[in-house]
Design a protein around this motif. Structure first.
Motif, PDB file in Angstrom:
ATOM      1  N   THR A  84      48.010  47.000  42.327  1.00  0.00           N
ATOM      2  CA  THR A  84      46.713  46.568  42.844  1.00  0.00           C
ATOM      3  C   THR A  84      46.950  45.602  43.999  1.00  0.00           C
ATOM      4  O   THR A  84      47.633  44.593  43.843  1.00  0.00           O
ATOM      5  CB  THR A  84      45.890  45.872  41.748  1.00  0.00           C
ATOM      6  N   MET A  85      46.403  45.939  45.155  1.00  0.00           N
ATOM      7  CA  MET A  85      46.519  45.077  46.330  1.00  0.00           C
ATOM      8  C   MET A  85      45.341  44.109  46.294  1.00  0.00           C
ATOM      9  O   MET A  85      44.206  44.468  46.586  1.00  0.00           O
ATOM     10  CB  MET A  85      46.531  45.904  47.610  1.00  0.00           C
ATOM     11  N   ARG A  86      45.648  42.876  45.888  1.00  0.00           N
ATOM     12  CA  ARG A  86      44.602  41.922  45.533  1.00  0.00           C
ATOM     13  C   ARG A  86      44.766  40.655  46.369  1.00  0.00           C
ATOM     14  O   ARG A  86      45.472  39.732  45.988  1.00  0.00           O
ATOM     15  CB  ARG A  86      44.716  41.615  44.038  1.00  0.00           C
ATOM     16  N   GLN A  87      44.093  40.605  47.524  1.00  0.00           N
ATOM     17  CA  GLN A  87      44.213  39.441  48.405  1.00  0.00           C
ATOM     18  C   GLN A  87      43.314  38.308  47.918  1.00  0.00           C
ATOM     19  O   GLN A  87      42.112  38.479  47.724  1.00  0.00           O
ATOM     20  CB  GLN A  87      43.866  39.826  49.836  1.00  0.00           C
ATOM     21  N   LEU A 104      37.639  42.861  53.171  1.00  0.00           N
ATOM     22  CA  LEU A 104      38.933  43.258  52.600  1.00  0.00           C
ATOM     23  C   LEU A 104      38.850  44.610  51.901  1.00  0.00           C
ATOM     24  O   LEU A 104      39.775  45.432  52.005  1.00  0.00           O
ATOM     25  CB  LEU A 104      39.421  42.182  51.633  1.00  0.00           C
ATOM     26  N   GLN A 109      41.799  47.056  50.525  1.00  0.00           N
ATOM     27  CA  GLN A 109      42.183  46.262  49.348  1.00  0.00           C
ATOM     28  C   GLN A 109      41.664  46.966  48.100  1.00  0.00           C
ATOM     29  O   GLN A 109      40.566  47.521  48.099  1.00  0.00           O
ATOM     30  CB  GLN A 109      41.590  44.860  49.458  1.00  0.00           C
ATOM     31  N   THR A 110      42.437  46.906  47.007  1.00  0.00           N
ATOM     32  CA  THR A 110      42.050  47.656  45.806  1.00  0.00           C
ATOM     33  C   THR A 110      41.617  46.773  44.647  1.00  0.00           C
ATOM     34  O   THR A 110      41.365  47.272  43.550  1.00  0.00           O
ATOM     35  CB  THR A 110      43.221  48.563  45.358  1.00  0.00           C
ATOM     36  N   HIS A 364      49.488  39.708  45.892  1.00  0.00           N
ATOM     37  CA  HIS A 364      48.822  39.039  47.012  1.00  0.00           C
ATOM     38  C   HIS A 364      49.885  38.648  48.024  1.00  0.00           C
ATOM     39  O   HIS A 364      50.900  38.045  47.656  1.00  0.00           O
ATOM     40  CB  HIS A 364      48.087  37.774  46.559  1.00  0.00           C
ATOM     41  N   LEU A 384      47.416  42.105  54.354  1.00  0.00           N
ATOM     42  CA  LEU A 384      47.110  43.314  53.582  1.00  0.00           C
ATOM     43  C   LEU A 384      47.900  44.505  54.114  1.00  0.00           C
ATOM     44  O   LEU A 384      48.455  45.301  53.336  1.00  0.00           O
ATOM     45  CB  LEU A 384      45.611  43.595  53.649  1.00  0.00           C
ATOM     46  N   GLN A 387      51.398  44.850  52.698  1.00  0.00           N
ATOM     47  CA  GLN A 387      51.478  45.563  51.427  1.00  0.00           C
ATOM     48  C   GLN A 387      51.379  47.074  51.620  1.00  0.00           C
ATOM     49  O   GLN A 387      52.107  47.848  50.983  1.00  0.00           O
ATOM     50  CB  GLN A 387      50.338  45.111  50.498  1.00  0.00           C
ATOM     51  N   GLN A 388      50.484  47.481  52.501  1.00  0.00           N
ATOM     52  CA  GLN A 388      50.269  48.910  52.708  1.00  0.00           C
ATOM     53  C   GLN A 388      51.487  49.592  53.333  1.00  0.00           C
ATOM     54  O   GLN A 388      51.825  50.722  52.970  1.00  0.00           O
ATOM     55  CB  GLN A 388      49.016  49.120  53.556  1.00  0.00           C
TER      56      GLN A 388
END
Length: 556
Positions: A84-87, A104, A109-110, A364, A384, A387-388
């Motif tokens: 989970t991409m959680r900023q 986001l 963002q997921t 994060h 973000l 991360q991607q």
């Protein structure tokens, strides 16, 4: 893992090789007199099966998704889906933070992660005298359900996972979240996310506590019990090593002190009458990803293995889900520099990669300008995208535990486990994490001092700080929180309070007091109160009156 005759042959070859190494070093001296990790483990020049001769593959490694989970808690890890991409976001008013959340989500963002301002974190409303000057500064101001409704406007809470970094008043904020979701038409069973809810680490190193340890542990156990029955997909605690590491702990101390805190929470819940398997599967953890890249990878693997053994062997948990250590990771804030801030993009990328190679479930990535201000839209987007890129472009997610089997990684994982277990044994001998708060503080302070001393003496290089300095122009485009946000928030709160039925408010606060004085689970009472727009500060004020406040012991 290796037969003795194979080890003997390798030992003989390494002895001959050592002579070549000695000759090479005489001609070309090594950069350091001794190489070591940040935890102080001496690093050999090369690692071989000799470093793993006592290792048992099944007992120490196994396969991903199987005990002891060294290689990951899922059989296929990121081949199924990415983390989970959680900023982490939150500043100013609920309206401003809602806009950042939606931005986001639009960028891919997921999951959401909410930062609260200091008054909210310590249970004061924005109109409290101690809140003056701090409203909306380091997070969003949330005084009541009215603010929570604005915070998540046009964000369906039954379809998004939300993490809330809140500790002492975690139960009240969770109650507001539940009430907000129900107003949107979702049931408790449909929402999922995490509350940090880790008060012990507040006593150890962070400071946003309210109540003394005993009532705090009671509130945490109440949340465990309530969510096990009513909110089954909610992670009831995020036991945090992140702040312990930010305060100066080593990787080994981060593992040990975090898991010791986890042991204390499990102990408290069991003593309150809960069956371990009724709540342990929803425990989660929060770790730091620091700059010593390979040690960080090994740290995550060691932590999983220790927790699996603790839960199965110490607490007798039967459900395999209770053995699994699931964790969120945030890149190291203390590694960011105000000097040459664009270099922070690289620091963060490597830290994030270590978390992914270590098997994190959520991540994060810090923004490059965070040593100067709260992050702006551009820096958040780059964080973000970092991360991607790791997830979609560089191929490290195509295989599970790609560094597993590395002689160095496995040896370092073993060393970290051994050192962490020494600390945990010491904490047990002192009576557990709550009674060992001062011991852990002293250990962290000493490690922080040694780390800073290494930077000051230039034994540890920090680009732009003690080497490779350069003249720089002031950074432009930094985010500035409008100072009028406090005045607007106080006015909004005043208007909301004027519109309430005061008799209903007082009845709900009386119910909170009566529940606090008994052994009643407080969560249903909190939910009933916040639905009537009883504020965070009002509820926490009752709890302060009933239980008193924690007074910090200063340790040097």
């Amino acid at each position: 893992m290796f037969k003795q005759d194979q080890l003997d042959k390798i030992a003989a070859k390494k002895e001959k090789w050592a002579a070549k190494l000695e000759a090479t070093v005489k001609k070309r001296p090594e950069r350091e007199a001794q190489f070591a990790t940040d935890s102080g483990f001496v690093i050999d020049t090369v690692y071989t099966p000799l470093n793993l001769k006592e290792m048992d593959y099944d007992a120490d490694l196994g396969l991903p998704g199987e005990f002891p989970y060294t290689r990951g808690v899922q059989p296929n890890v990121y081949r199924g889906r990415l983390w989970t991409m959680r900023q982490y976001a939150g500043f100013g008013s609920a309206e401003e933070t809602n806009a950042r959340f939606r931005y986001l989500l639009e960028q891919g963002q997921t999951g959401l992660s909410c930062a609260f301002d200091l008054p909210t974190q310590i249970g004061y409303d924005s109109d409290h005298p101690l809140a003056r000057g701090e409203i909306g500064k380091v997070g969003v101001a949330i005084d009541s359900l009215a603010d929570m409704e604005v915070l998540f406007d046009q964000i369906p809470l039954g379809k998004v996972s939300t993490s809330m970094t809140i500790n002492a008043p975690a139960g009240v904020l969770l109650a507001m979240y539940i009430a907000c979701a129900e107003k949107q038409g979702f049931t408790k069973a449909q929402i999922n996310g995490t509350i940090q809810n880790d008060v012990i680490k507040e006593y150890i190193c962070r400071g946003t506590y309210i109540l003394p340890p005993e009532p705090s542990m009671r509130l945490i156990s109440n949340i465990f019990e309530f969510c096990a029955k009513e909110v089954p997909t909610w992670n009831t605690i995020s036991i945090s090593g992140y702040h312990i590491r930010e305060a100066g702990a080593t990787a080994a101390q981060e593992i040990a002190f975090t898991l010791a805190d986890g042991i204390a929470y499990v102990d408290a819940a069991i003593k309150s009458g809960l069956d371990v398997d009724s709540f342990a599967g929803r425990l989660s953890f929060f770790f730091n990803a620091h700059l010593n890249f390979l040690e960080e990878v090994a740290k995550f693997r060691a932590a999983r293995r220790i927790w699996a053994k603790v839960m199965r062997n110490r607490f007798g948990a039967k459900d395999p889900r209770s053995w699994t250590l699931r964790f969120h990771t945030q890149t190291a804030g203390v590694s960011l520099t105000a000097q040459q801030p664009m270099v922070n993009i690289m620091r963060t990328a490597f830290e994030a990669l270590s978390a992914v190679l270590g098997g994190t479930q959520s991540l994060h990535t810090n923004s490059y300008d965070e040593a100067l201000a709260l992050p702006c839209d551009e820096s958040v987007m780059i964080a973000l995208r970092t991360q991607q890129v790791i997830g979609y472009e560089i191929g490290v997610c195509d295989v599970v535990d790609p560094l597993g089997g590395s002689y160095y990684i496995e040896a370092l994982t073993n060393a970290l486990e051994e050192k962490a277990m020494e600390y945990i044994a010491k904490i047990d001998a002192l009576g557990g994490a709550v009674k060992a708060i001062e011991y852990m503080q002293k250990e962290i302070h000493n490690s922080a001092y040694q780390y800073q001393l290494a930077i000051d003496n230039k034994k540890k290089t920090v680009i732009g700080v003690n080497r490779f300095q350069m003249k720089e122009k002031p950074v432009e485009g930094l985010l500035k929180v409008d100072l009028s946000v406090g005045e607007r928030q106080v006015e909004k709160l005043k208007k909301m309070k004027a519109g309430r039925d005061q008799a209903v408010v007082e009845a709900k606060l009386k119910a909170v007091r009566e529940a606090a004085l008994s052994d009643t689970n407080l969560m249903p009472v909190f939910i009933d109160a916040v639905k009537e727009y009883v504020t965070l500060g009002e509820i926490c004020g009752v709890l302060r009156d009933v239980f008193g406040e924690y007074k910090q012991q200063i340790v040097f």
